[in-house]
Design a protein around this motif. Structure first.
Motif, PDB file in Angstrom:
ATOM      1  N   VAL A   1       0.883  -1.097  -0.015  1.00 15.92           N
ATOM      2  CA  VAL A   1      -0.003  -0.123  -0.062  1.00 15.92           C
ATOM      3  C   VAL A   1       0.897   1.190   0.167  1.00 15.92           C
ATOM      4  O   VAL A   1       0.721   2.106  -0.659  1.00 15.92           O
ATOM      5  N   ILE A   2       1.949   1.226   0.904  1.00 20.21           N
ATOM      6  CA  ILE A   2       2.655   2.519   1.090  1.00 20.21           C
ATOM      7  C   ILE A   2       3.493   2.394  -0.313  1.00 20.21           C
ATOM      8  O   ILE A   2       3.701   3.786  -0.651  1.00 20.21           O
ATOM      9  N   GLY A   3       4.006   1.459  -0.727  1.00 25.03           N
ATOM     10  CA  GLY A   3       4.843   1.727  -2.038  1.00 25.03           C
ATOM     11  C   GLY A   3       4.001   2.193  -3.157  1.00 25.03           C
ATOM     12  O   GLY A   3       4.413   3.067  -4.047  1.00 25.03           O
ATOM     13  N   VAL A   4       2.722   1.569  -3.341  1.00 27.03           N
ATOM     14  CA  VAL A   4       1.950   2.073  -4.580  1.00 27.03           C
ATOM     15  C   VAL A   4       1.599   3.606  -4.330  1.00 27.03           C
ATOM     16  O   VAL A   4       1.692   4.304  -5.192  1.00 27.03           O
ATOM     17  N   LEU A   5       1.268   3.897  -2.919  1.00 26.91           N
ATOM     18  CA  LEU A   5       1.066   5.174  -2.580  1.00 26.91           C
ATOM     19  C   LEU A   5       1.905   6.267  -2.879  1.00 26.91           C
ATOM     20  O   LEU A   5       1.781   7.299  -3.466  1.00 26.91           O
ATOM     21  N   ALA A   6       3.259   5.846  -2.638  1.00 32.88           N
ATOM     22  CA  ALA A   6       4.563   6.676  -2.802  1.00 32.88           C
ATOM     23  C   ALA A   6       4.640   6.884  -4.490  1.00 32.88           C
ATOM     24  O   ALA A   6       4.940   8.042  -4.856  1.00 32.88           O
ATOM     25  N   ILE A   7       4.602   6.107  -5.232  1.00 34.41           N
ATOM     26  CA  ILE A   7       5.051   6.142  -6.446  1.00 34.41           C
ATOM     27  C   ILE A   7       4.000   6.729  -7.330  1.00 34.41           C
ATOM     28  O   ILE A   7       4.361   7.707  -8.013  1.00 34.41           O
ATOM     29  N   ALA A   8       2.664   6.566  -7.031  1.00 30.77           N
ATOM     30  CA  ALA A   8       1.906   7.314  -7.850  1.00 30.77           C
ATOM     31  C   ALA A   8       1.399   8.705  -7.173  1.00 30.77           C
ATOM     32  O   ALA A   8       1.598   9.622  -8.068  1.00 30.77           O
TER      33      ALA A   8
END
Length: 378
Positions: A34-41
């Motif tokens: 969740v954090i990874g997708v949120l950070a990239i997007a």
């Protein structure tokens, strides 16, 4: 609801059951995705929104060319003859010579140092917010919107510029374009008010970016015999800004990708722990005839489920964060719904799924290659 899916894909059912055995551990693994997708997007959307904001502030300047004196060659101003030369080199384009200096405005007992522009046809460069701009400026003055607000100037007022009194014909609309002739904090007066017909620059509007490039080359051709002109295409600014923002966007996404790598390591750890804890179960499955490829599939589906669910949550949070960023920068929360931003969200989601799948490969391979006898012995 999911019963037909479980019947058709039993590995999904087993993966779901295994993940729900230790909900907290599974949730923590998904939190990394969740954090990874949120950070990239979010970082991608932030960079793109910032670029949109700067591009809008630059406005439609791609068709404009600024012709200035070649100061390095000792040319300090452009004359009426230079204007005629540029007009011959740019047939069909709008050619506007601009005289410019620093001056002092006086109004209601206040004095302020400002930029003073001398333009014969101000309608070629400016638009009015209040009042009207005459086709040819022979008397009166046009006041920039920022300056008018600062001094409280209105249409019809009288102002004094360098000792000469002018009646204000119009308040200029705020210029969003980056241009050396922006008069937001200045005054436009008749060019005849300048002591001599000496222009600081000539603004050429070619009508389109494609025409601007050809027109700029034609004007540069005037320097073949005697170098008198510096030619600057404002479209170059847009191109350089776009290039800079692309580099910034790539850098931000790379930072976000690090968090997904960390999330992948977390999933790898979770799946390894799960494999070790289920050695006996895997041994039984192998003993009753379950093939290696099926064991491999069960473990990989578990890792993929973590990525799918965590990625979906990350996508929704990214849209929410993007709307907040768009509201803050563009004052339009729905400005986030652009193709470019959805591309960032799609890439982040795909990256999350890929990280989950890759992280599950080693635990799946290890589980699939367990010796059934050794596994049953514990």
């Amino acid at each position: 609801m999911f019963e037909p899916i479980y019947r058709r894909f039993p590995a999904v059912m087993m993966a779901r059951r295994n993940l729900t055995r230790n909900k907290i551990r599974s949730a923590l693994a998904m939190l990394g995705i969740v954090i990874g997708v949120l950070a990239i997007a979010s970082l991608g959307i932030f960079g793109n929104t910032l670029q949109v904001s700067v591009t809008e502030s630059l406005g439609d300047i791609g068709s404009e060319i600024i012709v200035s004196p070649a100061f390095e060659e000792g040319v300090s101003f452009l004359s009426d003859r230079d204007v005629q030369n540029v007009e011959r080199a740019a047939p069909g384009a709008t050619v506007t010579p601009v005289a410019q200096k620093q001056g002092v405005i006086e109004f209601s007992g206040e004095q302020q140092v400002i930029q003073v522009f001398g333009v014969s046809r101000p309608g070629d460069l400016y638009e009015a917010e209040a009042g009207s701009i005459p086709p040819t400026l022979r008397s009166g003055a046009l006041v920039g919107t920022t300056l008018a607000e600062d001094l409280g100037v209105r249409v019809g007022n009288s102002i004094v510029v360098d000792g000469t009194t002018y009646r204000v014909s119009a308040i200029l609309a705020e210029s969003q374009a980056f241009s050396p002739t922006s008069a937001n904090n200045g005054v436009v007066i008749p060019v005849e008010a300048f002591p001599a017909r000496e222009y600081g620059q000539i603004v050429v509007d070619a009508g389109s970016g494609l025409e601007a490039n050809a027109t700029a080359e034609a004007i540069r051709g005037l320097n073949d015999r005697d170098r008198r002109y510096e030619v600057f295409e404002l479209a170059d600014i847009s191109a350089q800004i776009a290039e800079a923002f692309n580099a910034i966007g790539t850098f931000l996404i790379a930072i976000g990708a690090i968090s997904l790598v960390v999330a992948g390591v977390s999933i790898l750890n979770v799946m390894l722990m799960s494999t070790i804890e289920r050695r006996t179960e895997i041994g039984v499955l192998r003993a009753v005839g379950v093939q290696k490829i099926e064991i491999l599939g069960i473990i990989l589906v578990e890792a993929l489920l973590l990525g799918v669910i965590g990625g979906v949550v990350g996508v929704f949070l990214s849209i929410g964060a993007g709307m907040a960023v768009s509201q803050f920068i563009l004052e339009d929360p729905f400005g986030v719904f652009t193709l470019a931003n959805f591309a960032f969200i799609g890439q982040a989601y795909a990256f999350g799924l890929g990280a989950s799948l890759i992280s599950g490969l080693y635990p799946a391979w290890r589980a699939a290659n367990l010796n059934p006898v050794d596994a049953l012995r514990g």
